[in-house]
Design a protein around this motif. Sequence first.
Motif, short mmCIF file in Angstrom:
data_model
loop_
_atom_site.label_atom_id
_atom_site.label_comp_id
_atom_site.label_asym_id
_atom_site.label_seq_id
_atom_site.Cartn_x
_atom_site.Cartn_y
_atom_site.Cartn_z
N GLY A 3 42.60 -33.47 121.87
CA GLY A 3 43.11 -33.05 120.57
C GLY A 3 44.50 -32.43 120.64
O GLY A 3 45.11 -32.16 119.62
N ASN A 4 45.03 -32.18 121.83
CA ASN A 4 46.31 -31.48 121.95
C ASN A 4 47.44 -32.40 122.39
O ASN A 4 48.38 -31.97 123.03
N ASP A 5 47.44 -33.66 122.04
CA ASP A 5 48.45 -34.60 122.47
C ASP A 5 49.64 -34.51 121.52
O ASP A 5 49.55 -34.87 120.35
N PRO A 6 50.79 -34.02 121.99
CA PRO A 6 51.95 -33.87 121.11
C PRO A 6 52.53 -35.20 120.65
O PRO A 6 53.09 -35.30 119.56
N VAL A 7 52.36 -36.24 121.45
CA VAL A 7 52.90 -37.54 121.07
C VAL A 7 52.12 -38.10 119.87
O VAL A 7 52.69 -38.61 118.89
N ALA A 8 50.80 -38.04 119.93
CA ALA A 8 49.97 -38.55 118.84
C ALA A 8 50.22 -37.77 117.56
O ALA A 8 50.28 -38.35 116.46
#
Length: 150
Positions: A3-8
């Motif tokens: 849940g912490n993917d900055p790209v997504a």
Amino acid sequence: MPGNDPVAAGVTIFLAIALGPAVLVGLLVRAPALVRRVVALRRRSRPAPSVPVGPPLERLVADLRRLDRLRRGPPPSTRLRRVALLAAYDDVLLAACRATGVEDPPLRAWVDAGGTAGALDAGRDLARLRTEAALEASGVRIDPPGPAAA
């Protein structure tokens, strides 16, 4: 962590900013057609308004009172006219019962069995009287007091 993917998150924000106005304009352009479809679906889902069968109750009561005055007045000159008057009265009486929702009036069995042939029978007179009482119990005054009753 998933849940912490900055790209997504960045791609999601970019797509919302880029496509949001186009989707909003498309919805605004198609909104009238959507509203028409929803209204048409609601109209089709409603049952059709009931169409009254037969003449209005006011006319039936007026005819019933007129025929009742003729029936109670001086007897017609011939037997044929007397039978016709009673048959017409019976028909209007049963139509008024049907219009007011009187269930299974006693006169119906006599009319179905004898038609106009038994219009002068004493048993039919009693059934006619009981049917008049049932109709008056439903709220229809056949012989109201006043100058019209005389």
